[in-house]
Design a protein around this motif. Structure first.
Motif, PDB file in Angstrom:
ATOM      1  N   SER A  42      55.895  61.153  57.953  1.00 43.00           N
ATOM      2  CA  SER A  42      55.751  62.474  57.325  1.00 43.00           C
ATOM      3  C   SER A  42      57.098  63.161  57.153  1.00 43.00           C
ATOM      4  O   SER A  42      57.240  64.047  56.324  1.00 43.00           O
ATOM      5  CB  SER A  42      54.809  63.355  58.147  1.00 43.00           C
ATOM      6  OG  SER A  42      55.447  63.780  59.341  1.00 43.00           O
ATOM      7  N   TYR A  43      58.067  62.756  57.927  1.00 42.15           N
ATOM      8  CA  TYR A  43      59.408  63.327  57.769  1.00 42.15           C
ATOM      9  C   TYR A  43      60.218  62.572  56.723  1.00 42.15           C
ATOM     10  O   TYR A  43      61.264  63.033  56.298  1.00 42.15           O
ATOM     11  CB  TYR A  43      60.169  63.291  59.103  1.00 42.15           C
ATOM     12  CG  TYR A  43      59.828  64.450  60.011  1.00 42.15           C
ATOM     13  CD1 TYR A  43      60.526  65.649  59.918  1.00 42.15           C
ATOM     14  CD2 TYR A  43      58.812  64.352  60.955  1.00 42.15           C
ATOM     15  CE1 TYR A  43      60.232  66.723  60.740  1.00 42.15           C
ATOM     16  CE2 TYR A  43      58.498  65.422  61.783  1.00 42.15           C
ATOM     17  CZ  TYR A  43      59.220  66.607  61.674  1.00 42.15           C
ATOM     18  OH  TYR A  43      58.927  67.657  62.485  1.00 42.15           O
ATOM     19  N   ARG A  44      59.751  61.421  56.347  1.00 42.77           N
ATOM     20  CA  ARG A  44      60.517  60.625  55.398  1.00 42.77           C
ATOM     21  C   ARG A  44      60.258  61.082  53.979  1.00 42.77           C
ATOM     22  O   ARG A  44      59.109  61.199  53.562  1.00 42.77           O
ATOM     23  CB  ARG A  44      60.135  59.146  55.538  1.00 42.77           C
ATOM     24  CG  ARG A  44      61.079  58.225  54.809  1.00 42.77           C
ATOM     25  CD  ARG A  44      60.661  56.768  54.918  1.00 42.77           C
ATOM     26  NE  ARG A  44      59.604  56.448  53.965  1.00 42.77           N
ATOM     27  CZ  ARG A  44      59.104  55.226  53.807  1.00 42.77           C
ATOM     28  NH1 ARG A  44      59.543  54.226  54.547  1.00 42.77           N
ATOM     29  NH2 ARG A  44      58.142  55.014  52.924  1.00 42.77           N
ATOM     30  N   THR A  45      61.321  61.333  53.239  1.00 43.02           N
ATOM     31  CA  THR A  45      61.162  61.745  51.852  1.00 43.02           C
ATOM     32  C   THR A  45      60.716  60.568  50.993  1.00 43.02           C
ATOM     33  O   THR A  45      59.914  60.728  50.080  1.00 43.02           O
ATOM     34  CB  THR A  45      62.493  62.295  51.297  1.00 43.02           C
ATOM     35  OG1 THR A  45      62.936  63.326  52.159  1.00 43.02           O
ATOM     36  CG2 THR A  45      62.311  62.826  49.911  1.00 43.02           C
ATOM     37  N   GLY A  46      61.265  59.418  51.296  1.00 41.01           N
ATOM     38  CA  GLY A  46      60.863  58.253  50.514  1.00 41.01           C
ATOM     39  C   GLY A  46      61.860  57.134  50.640  1.00 41.01           C
ATOM     40  O   GLY A  46      62.841  57.235  51.378  1.00 41.01           O
ATOM     41  N   GLN A  47      61.581  56.072  49.919  1.00 36.55           N
ATOM     42  CA  GLN A  47      62.494  54.937  49.889  1.00 36.55           C
ATOM     43  C   GLN A  47      63.198  54.906  48.538  1.00 36.55           C
ATOM     44  O   GLN A  47      62.575  55.120  47.504  1.00 36.55           O
ATOM     45  CB  GLN A  47      61.728  53.623  50.083  1.00 36.55           C
ATOM     46  CG  GLN A  47      61.541  53.259  51.544  1.00 36.55           C
ATOM     47  CD  GLN A  47      60.927  51.879  51.685  1.00 36.55           C
ATOM     48  OE1 GLN A  47      59.968  51.552  50.994  1.00 36.55           O
ATOM     49  NE2 GLN A  47      61.475  51.073  52.573  1.00 36.55           N
ATOM     50  N   TYR A  48      64.498  54.623  48.571  1.00 34.47           N
ATOM     51  CA  TYR A  48      65.293  54.660  47.356  1.00 34.47           C
ATOM     52  C   TYR A  48      66.063  53.368  47.165  1.00 34.47           C
ATOM     53  O   TYR A  48      66.534  52.770  48.123  1.00 34.47           O
ATOM     54  CB  TYR A  48      66.276  55.828  47.406  1.00 34.47           C
ATOM     55  CG  TYR A  48      65.587  57.162  47.441  1.00 34.47           C
ATOM     56  CD1 TYR A  48      65.332  57.857  46.259  1.00 34.47           C
ATOM     57  CD2 TYR A  48      65.167  57.714  48.644  1.00 34.47           C
ATOM     58  CE1 TYR A  48      64.674  59.063  46.281  1.00 34.47           C
ATOM     59  CE2 TYR A  48      64.507  58.933  48.677  1.00 34.47           C
ATOM     60  CZ  TYR A  48      64.268  59.605  47.489  1.00 34.47           C
ATOM     61  OH  TYR A  48      63.608  60.804  47.512  1.00 34.47           O
ATOM     62  N   ARG A  49      66.218  53.009  45.906  1.00 36.52           N
ATOM     63  CA  ARG A  49      67.035  51.855  45.554  1.00 36.52           C
ATOM     64  C   ARG A  49      68.404  52.324  45.112  1.00 36.52           C
ATOM     65  O   ARG A  49      68.548  53.417  44.574  1.00 36.52           O
ATOM     66  CB  ARG A  49      66.400  51.160  44.349  1.00 36.52           C
ATOM     67  CG  ARG A  49      65.681  49.910  44.665  1.00 36.52           C
ATOM     68  CD  ARG A  49      65.236  49.228  43.377  1.00 36.52           C
ATOM     69  NE  ARG A  49      63.806  48.962  43.404  1.00 36.52           N
ATOM     70  CZ  ARG A  49      63.239  48.140  44.266  1.00 36.52           C
ATOM     71  NH1 ARG A  49      63.952  47.506  45.184  1.00 36.52           N
ATOM     72  NH2 ARG A  49      61.934  47.935  44.243  1.00 36.52           N
ATOM     73  N   LEU A  50      69.378  51.490  45.323  1.00 40.93           N
ATOM     74  CA  LEU A  50      70.755  51.826  44.982  1.00 40.93           C
ATOM     75  C   LEU A  50      71.436  50.525  44.606  1.00 40.93           C
ATOM     76  O   LEU A  50      71.251  49.508  45.265  1.00 40.93           O
ATOM     77  CB  LEU A  50      71.398  52.418  46.232  1.00 40.93           C
ATOM     78  CG  LEU A  50      72.698  53.176  46.152  1.00 40.93           C
ATOM     79  CD1 LEU A  50      72.522  54.443  45.357  1.00 40.93           C
ATOM     80  CD2 LEU A  50      73.137  53.516  47.572  1.00 40.93           C
ATOM     81  N   LYS A  51      72.229  50.557  43.525  1.00 43.72           N
ATOM     82  CA  LYS A  51      72.961  49.352  43.148  1.00 43.72           C
ATOM     83  C   LYS A  51      74.215  49.207  44.004  1.00 43.72           C
ATOM     84  O   LYS A  51      74.617  50.138  44.692  1.00 43.72           O
ATOM     85  CB  LYS A  51      73.363  49.432  41.668  1.00 43.72           C
ATOM     86  CG  LYS A  51      72.184  49.388  40.721  1.00 43.72           C
ATOM     87  CD  LYS A  51      72.430  48.381  39.614  1.00 43.72           C
ATOM     88  CE  LYS A  51      71.165  48.103  38.830  1.00 43.72           C
ATOM     89  NZ  LYS A  51      70.179  47.282  39.586  1.00 43.72           N
ATOM     90  N   ALA A  52      74.829  48.048  43.932  1.00 50.31           N
ATOM     91  CA  ALA A  52      76.071  47.810  44.671  1.00 50.31           C
ATOM     92  C   ALA A  52      77.202  48.685  44.126  1.00 50.31           C
ATOM     93  O   ALA A  52      77.205  49.045  42.962  1.00 50.31           O
ATOM     94  CB  ALA A  52      76.462  46.336  44.572  1.00 50.31           C
ATOM     95  N   ARG A  53      78.144  49.030  45.016  1.00 44.23           N
ATOM     96  CA  ARG A  53      79.345  49.804  44.668  1.00 44.23           C
ATOM     97  C   ARG A  53      79.014  51.180  44.108  1.00 44.23           C
ATOM     98  O   ARG A  53      79.620  51.633  43.146  1.00 44.23           O
ATOM     99  CB  ARG A  53      80.221  49.054  43.653  1.00 44.23           C
ATOM    100  CG  ARG A  53      80.483  47.626  43.988  1.00 44.23           C
ATOM    101  CD  ARG A  53      81.415  47.424  45.129  1.00 44.23           C
ATOM    102  NE  ARG A  53      81.154  46.108  45.716  1.00 44.23           N
ATOM    103  CZ  ARG A  53      81.834  45.577  46.704  1.00 44.23           C
ATOM    104  NH1 ARG A  53      82.827  46.231  47.236  1.00 44.23           N
ATOM    105  NH2 ARG A  53      81.506  44.409  47.209  1.00 44.23           N
ATOM    106  N   GLN A  54      78.024  51.829  44.689  1.00 44.61           N
ATOM    107  CA  GLN A  54      77.759  53.211  44.323  1.00 44.61           C
ATOM    108  C   GLN A  54      77.963  54.105  45.533  1.00 44.61           C
ATOM    109  O   GLN A  54      77.662  53.719  46.667  1.00 44.61           O
ATOM    110  CB  GLN A  54      76.318  53.367  43.818  1.00 44.61           C
ATOM    111  CG  GLN A  54      76.104  52.753  42.450  1.00 44.61           C
ATOM    112  CD  GLN A  54      74.804  53.198  41.834  1.00 44.61           C
ATOM    113  OE1 GLN A  54      73.787  53.280  42.512  1.00 44.61           O
ATOM    114  NE2 GLN A  54      74.840  53.499  40.554  1.00 44.61           N
ATOM    115  N   GLU A  55      78.432  55.313  45.261  1.00 46.52           N
ATOM    116  CA  GLU A  55      78.604  56.286  46.333  1.00 46.52           C
ATOM    117  C   GLU A  55      77.231  56.693  46.875  1.00 46.52           C
ATOM    118  O   GLU A  55      76.328  57.010  46.108  1.00 46.52           O
ATOM    119  CB  GLU A  55      79.307  57.545  45.810  1.00 46.52           C
ATOM    120  CG  GLU A  55      80.677  57.299  45.217  1.00 46.52           C
ATOM    121  CD  GLU A  55      81.706  56.901  46.269  1.00 46.52           C
ATOM    122  OE1 GLU A  55      81.406  56.998  47.467  1.00 46.52           O
ATOM    123  OE2 GLU A  55      82.808  56.471  45.877  1.00 46.52           O
TER     124      GLU A  55
END
Lengths: 256, 256
Positions: A42-55
């Motif tokens: 319930s505290y988790r906003t969600g799961q996110y994907r991120l590409k390589a070499r991103q801030e």
DNA sequence: CGAGGGATTGAGATTCATCAATCTATGTGG
DNA sequence: CCACATAGATTGATGAATCTCAATCCCTCG
């Protein structure tokens, strides 16, 4: 100040539920009872994907979230003004990133992904609430902090050494052992290794040119070899010996 | 295993009571309510005196106690096998020393006094009991850990730099600011400074010969000078600039 | 007064950074 | 599918930074 927002893409469906998380035992939520995992979720906003070499977030800026790494690698670093970086730590799955003393203050380091990643996001402003509501999480956070310290101290030893071959040996030996520890693999002699030579230099305080030459020496000595994003270590004990690294200390990273 | 016992001399009379501790606000026990300080005190074994240059505890050995520094300075370090040391951190009054991830395990670093000291000792095996009985202590421990990380990261930046003058500038500037912060002094241009040149070398990854030459350069440049156990810094901003050290980050060391 | 630890200085060898050029793998647009 | 752009890896040459070894000096303490 609204806070810096990286280019995160929320996973639209089939997000992993905390109660079914396969790496839960190596995250902040190790030890949380089954029935309390819904609280965590319930505290988790969600799961996110991120590409390589991103801030992921940037030093001196605010970030809305703390992240627990579900998949992939990233580098935590500080910028040095002259365009250089000092990489503080390589974060692997299970690591919590973005936690610091004053949790609401601007961050005192940056993070960049080294591979494609999946991150679990927890809002900063509710994080202490979570800690107060579950003693296991608080206790485990303390353990993770202590583990961080241990890693940071080893890293200090690596870059405090006076010759490059020892710095790089220790740095890579530690990552090699952490990798096996985290993925709970039987000891193989090769691991996935996404760092460039520039990044090895940023982590060890060397120029990429000298990293290149030192890696060649290490390869000629048959102690380790990096190519095609793979780190091969024929004999980890020999590598540890060269880096004067105590392999046993790696066991203290995963606790109890 | 009985554990390593340093040459501690218990203070026979007039031990400082926790409730009257003048530096309580900068220790682990900041925030603990007046009426709970007796609880804290009941966990304390006592106050001990220690002369300069004595081992407080040793890497790979067991220690019965965690210590809260009441008075004096000490160095936390790891041994490097070839007789060299890597100093991890200089601990000042208020710092907790000896805490680590697995609290009952052998220590993963050593500590040696740099001055005469007074230490408050807390038995390791009862420490988690104290944490469980007082939420303020637990919360504060987390803060101290986070502060440690911050210090360790700054130290990494110092020794990751590629020239000696920047390493030493950053290392000394940080200590200079911490000193003022801890002793709550108005900004003066000189502080007590008990480290030898060998120790500065052990902290920054340089030989004492090169430390000596670099200190001479810094002195000639009128940026800082060490003599007679005194560090003089005519202009701390200039020194921070040379070491590319963000003086503001020091404020995050003492919290709330 | 002598002993010993720390500081200082010199000379020579080693390690490393810098600058610059080339090579290689990978990906992109036409 | 090719031409091109680009990031990363590699190599060489040179000079600067640092280490090592060694000698000397200085201060403190018993």
């Amino acid at each position: 100040m609204p806070g810096y927002t990286p280019e995160l893409i929320e996973i639209s469906k089939n997000q992993t539920r905390c109660s079914e998380c396969p790496i839960r035992h190596q995250t902040l939520f190790q030890g949380v009872k089954k029935e309390d995992l819904n609280l965590v979720q319930s505290y988790r906003t969600g799961q996110y994907r991120l590409k390589a070499r991103q801030e992921i977030f940037l030093e001196a800026q605010n970030s809305q979230y703390l992240f627990s790494i579900y998949h992939g690698w990233c580098a935590i670093y500080k910028s040095l003004g002259n365009g250089k970086k000092q990489i503080i730590k390589i974060a692997l799955p299970g690591d919590l990133i973005g936690f610091q003393s004053n949790i609401e203050a601007p961050l005192n380091y940056s993070a960049i992904s080294l591979t494609d990643m999946v991150l679990c996001a927890f809002p900063r402003n509710e994080f202490t609430g979570l800690l107060n509501r579950n003693a296991f999480v608080l206790k485990r956070l303390m353990e993770l902090n202590a583990r961080e310290m241990n890693l940071c101290q080893n890293h200090l030893m690596a870059i405090g050494k006076n010759i490059a071959i020892e710095k790089i040996s220790l740095f890579c030996a530690e990552l090699f052992l952490r990798f096996h520890n985290i993925y709970q693999l039987p000891l193989t002699n090769r691991i996935f290794f996404p760092l460039t030579q520039v990044e090895i230099g940023d982590a060890t305080g060397l120029t990429c040119v000298h990293v290149n030459r030192t890696l060649k020496t290490l390869s000629d000595m048959n102690l380790m070899d990096i190519s095609a994003r793979t780190l091969t270590v024929p004999d980890i004990d020999k590598l540890c010996k060269l880096g004067q690294f105590d392999a046993k200390s790696i066991h203290t990273y995963t606790l109890y």
